[in-house]
Enzyme design. Structure first.
Site, short mmCIF file in Angstrom:
data_model
loop_
_atom_site.label_atom_id
_atom_site.label_comp_id
_atom_site.label_asym_id
_atom_site.label_seq_id
_atom_site.Cartn_x
_atom_site.Cartn_y
_atom_site.Cartn_z
N ARG A 20 0.69 -1.04 0.39
CA ARG A 20 0.01 0.11 0.05
C ARG A 20 0.68 1.43 0.04
NH1 ARG A 20 -3.78 -0.34 5.04
NH2 ARG A 20 -1.65 -1.30 5.86
N ASN A 38 -6.04 -2.63 1.98
CA ASN A 38 -6.09 -4.21 2.24
C ASN A 38 -7.51 -4.52 2.37
OD1 ASN A 38 -3.24 -4.34 2.19
ND2 ASN A 38 -3.16 -4.40 4.57
#
Length: 90
Positions: A20, A38
């Site tokens: 990320r 996520n």
């Protein structure tokens, strides 16, 4: 200037490997808006909005991800642009 929006879901070893944060850095470098998160199933989902070449570059980048990641599968879905600005990890 044309703007496109794509939703990408990647599976494999993509959580716990800075996917990320690396995606955020790559998107900001390419001036692509959107977000990355996520998912509960262990995958990572991202939305990229911006110039076609920049969005395509982000899609290509997520096929491999950061050094410690292993991408087994990538799904890309076209969406209508929403005028997003900035890029966030959510």
């Amino acid at each position: 200037m044309a703007v496109i929006r794509r939703r990408v879901v990647v599976t494999g070893r993509v959580q716990g490997v800075f996917f990320r944060d690396s995606t955020r850095r790559e998107a900001r470098r390419r001036r692509v808006s959107g977000w990355v998160t996520n998912r509960e199933d262990g995958s990572v989902e991202a939305v990229f909005e911006g110039e076609p070449d920049a969005v395509d570059a982000m899609i290509a980048w997520t096929r491999r991800g950061p050094v410690r990641a292993r991408v087994d599968r990538q799904t890309v879905t076209e969406e209508e642009p929403t005028g997003a600005s900035g890029f966030a990890v959510v």
